[in-house]
Design a protein around this motif. Structure first.
Motif, PDB file in Angstrom:
ATOM      1  N   SER A 213      76.739  96.489  24.135  1.00  0.00           N
ATOM      2  CA  SER A 213      76.298  95.392  23.154  1.00  0.00           C
ATOM      3  C   SER A 213      76.700  95.901  21.745  1.00  0.00           C
ATOM      4  O   SER A 213      77.097  95.026  20.989  1.00  0.00           O
ATOM      5  N   GLU A 235      80.427  87.458  26.208  1.00  0.00           N
ATOM      6  CA  GLU A 235      79.080  87.192  26.495  1.00  0.00           C
ATOM      7  C   GLU A 235      78.842  85.598  26.298  1.00  0.00           C
ATOM      8  O   GLU A 235      77.957  85.091  27.116  1.00  0.00           O
ATOM      9  N   ALA A 307      71.036  94.246  34.150  1.00  0.00           N
ATOM     10  CA  ALA A 307      70.790  93.527  33.179  1.00  0.00           C
ATOM     11  C   ALA A 307      70.638  91.800  33.382  1.00  0.00           C
ATOM     12  O   ALA A 307      69.652  91.169  33.076  1.00  0.00           O
ATOM     13  N   GLY A 311      67.342  89.380  33.220  1.00  0.00           N
ATOM     14  CA  GLY A 311      67.437  88.235  32.538  1.00  0.00           C
ATOM     15  C   GLY A 311      66.793  87.111  33.248  1.00  0.00           C
ATOM     16  O   GLY A 311      66.306  86.042  32.725  1.00  0.00           O
ATOM     17  N   ASP A 318      69.571  86.620  27.359  1.00  0.00           N
ATOM     18  CA  ASP A 318      69.771  87.673  26.637  1.00  0.00           C
ATOM     19  C   ASP A 318      68.908  88.259  25.543  1.00  0.00           C
ATOM     20  O   ASP A 318      69.162  89.095  24.671  1.00  0.00           O
ATOM     21  N   LYS A 319      67.484  87.588  25.729  1.00  0.00           N
ATOM     22  CA  LYS A 319      66.342  88.026  24.866  1.00  0.00           C
ATOM     23  C   LYS A 319      66.005  89.475  25.618  1.00  0.00           C
ATOM     24  O   LYS A 319      64.621  89.954  25.172  1.00  0.00           O
ATOM     25  N   SER A 321      66.513  93.386  27.457  1.00  0.00           N
ATOM     26  CA  SER A 321      67.483  94.412  28.028  1.00  0.00           C
ATOM     27  C   SER A 321      66.970  95.215  28.741  1.00  0.00           C
ATOM     28  O   SER A 321      65.765  95.734  28.859  1.00  0.00           O
ATOM     29  N   ASP A 324      64.293  97.703  27.472  1.00  0.00           N
ATOM     30  CA  ASP A 324      62.859  97.153  27.287  1.00  0.00           C
ATOM     31  C   ASP A 324      61.883  97.576  28.446  1.00  0.00           C
ATOM     32  O   ASP A 324      60.691  97.595  28.346  1.00  0.00           O
ATOM     33  N   ARG A 340      72.743  93.993  28.428  1.00  0.00           N
ATOM     34  CA  ARG A 340      71.822  93.144  27.978  1.00  0.00           C
ATOM     35  C   ARG A 340      72.657  91.695  28.486  1.00  0.00           C
ATOM     36  O   ARG A 340      74.030  91.636  28.255  1.00  0.00           O
ATOM     37  N   SER A 343      73.659  85.072  27.990  1.00  0.00           N
ATOM     38  CA  SER A 343      72.747  83.979  28.005  1.00  0.00           C
ATOM     39  C   SER A 343      73.537  82.689  28.814  1.00  0.00           C
ATOM     40  O   SER A 343      73.022  82.161  29.550  1.00  0.00           O
TER      41      SER A 343
END
Length: 423
Positions: A213, A235, A307, A311, A318-319, A321, A324, A340, A343
């Motif tokens: 990223s 992306e 990822a 998602g 993409d909010k 990862s 997280d 990530r 989206s």
């Protein structure tokens, strides 16, 4: 090599993900294609237009890359009966139906699935520049693009991309051949041999100590500051996606030539290694266009880098990862080392994708060695992620199962020997 699969609830799957356990998620939003296609941002006509563009470029590709013979960037597909028997023996489970391997590791020029989207996007950009500057018409013989005057013209422009490896190779090789200045921003996951190969082609490689990223972010930022620079955005790129989708629609002709029927009574299952999502997403879309509800696609991701799974299962795309969820995004499957997801692709897959499963790195190496021993085929670790799919889902006699081999033919011999010793 035991594999157990029972559909779990969302919270149980998330706990397995955090514990680095191999897990399977079946998409509860998986829908009929007729109910989905009207809401998608790309059409069948868009994919056919991409294929026409690739056809226009065949004379150039044939001249610039004689190894393609006819200028077509396509890969063979084959049965792997010996591997099927080996997998049945190792897992103690019958694999019903027909098992095939799609050999994108043999794609000309770049030796990976990224040759589809990456090369297509660069060719489209080159065509646009040449036409806009009155140097080319779509009715011309595109072999002229190999001439020095075009190389001199393209040398005024730069192409940049962020990559873990294979996309960088495809962008770098084709861009340098056309005459562009090329800059590939590579994450820490990228293999040294891939960086060395790019530099040998005259490509500038920028290395980062952080992940994919960050390489994309920095590459995009640098490109935005140069009016003559074009950034290939893995992306968010519709052009990359369309290049991959062409591979999906081309598969039908190959299966037809093999006498393989795909219909309601003879479903097709396709297992696709997944990083940020563009390659497998594009292939899935192309396959859905030609086979609709008779094809079922599943993505395969490393346990350390799920990822796209995170998602989709959270709906955050993409909010969210992998970090997280406490995961380190470290995997030997370098092309899949993405923290990530895209989206753009994730939202397209919300109702098109049957599901996702994760696979441990150690299992990748077992498949790698088994395939080499049984079929004399070498793939890089990330390209083996699809092989767990048939063990999980090959339960119908009339079905066809395709493991999509995403890369490996450019791996140096010394690296191959190292990989084969891992098991």
């Amino acid at each position: 090599m035991n594999v157990t699969f029972t559909q779990k609830d969302k919270n149980s799957i998330l706990e397995d993900i955090k514990s680095l356990k191999e897990t399977v998620w079946i998409n509860e939003n998986y829908s009929k294609f007729k109910d989905v296609k009207k809401d998608l941002p790309l059409s069948y006509e868009d994919v056919l237009e991409a294929e026409k563009r690739l056809t226009r470029f065949q004379p150039f590709i044939k001249r610039a890359f004689p190894e393609t013979k006819d200028g077509v960037i396509e890969s063979p597909i084959m049965k792997i009966d010996n591997m099927k028997e080996r997998m049945e023996k190792d897992f103690g489970k019958e694999i019903k139906g027909t098992l095939l391997l799609k050999r994108d590791d043999l794609l000309p020029i770049a030796g990976s699935i990224k040759a589809r989207g990456g090369i297509y996007e660069v060719l489209k950009h080159a065509e646009t520049l040449a036409i806009n500057n009155n140097l080319l018409s779509i009715d011309d013989d595109y072999s002229v693009l190999a001439e020095d005057k075009f190389k001199e013209f393209f040398s005024n422009y730069t192409i940049q991309v962020g990559s873990t490896g294979n996309l960088g190779l495809s962008i770098g090789i084709i861009s340098a051949k056309l005459g562009f200045k090329v800059k590939v921003h590579m994450s820490q996951d990228a293999k040294k041999w891939k960086k060395d190969l790019l530099r040998s082609k005259g490509v500038e490689v920028v290395e980062y100590t952080s992940d994919y990223s960050k390489a994309v972010e920095e590459g995009r930022k640098e490109s935005e500051n140069d009016p003559n620079s074009y950034f290939v955005d893995d992306e968010n790129s519709k052009n990359l996606f369309l290049g991959y989708a062409v591979g999906g629609i081309r598969l039908k002709k190959q299966l037809d030539n093999m006498g393989i029927v795909v219909d309601k009574a003879h479903p097709l299952f396709v297992y696709l290694p997944c990083g940020v999502g563009g390659g497998p997403g594009g292939i899935t879309y192309g396959l859905k266009l030609v086979y609709e509800d008779n094809v079922h696609c599943l993505f395969a991701e490393p346990t350390h880098s799920p990822a796209m799974l995170l998602g989709l299962i959270t709906g955050l795309h993409d909010k969210v990862s992998v970090e997280d969820f406490g995961l380190d995004n470290k995997t030997d499957a370098d092309g899949l080392a993405v923290g990530r997801p895209s989206s753009f692709v994730g939202k397209m897959m919300e109702r098109l994708l049957m599901g996702i499963y994760t696979i441990d790195d150690s299992r990748l190496y077992k498949f790698l060695k088994a395939l080499y021993e049984e079929e004399d085929i070498f793939l890089e670790p990330s390209a083996l992620a699809g092989f767990l799919g048939p063990i999980l889902f090959a339960n119908e006699d009339n079905a066809t199962h395709i493991c999509w081999a995403t890369g490996g033919s450019l791996v140096p011999e010394y690296v191959r020997k190292e990989y084969l010793k891992r098991v």
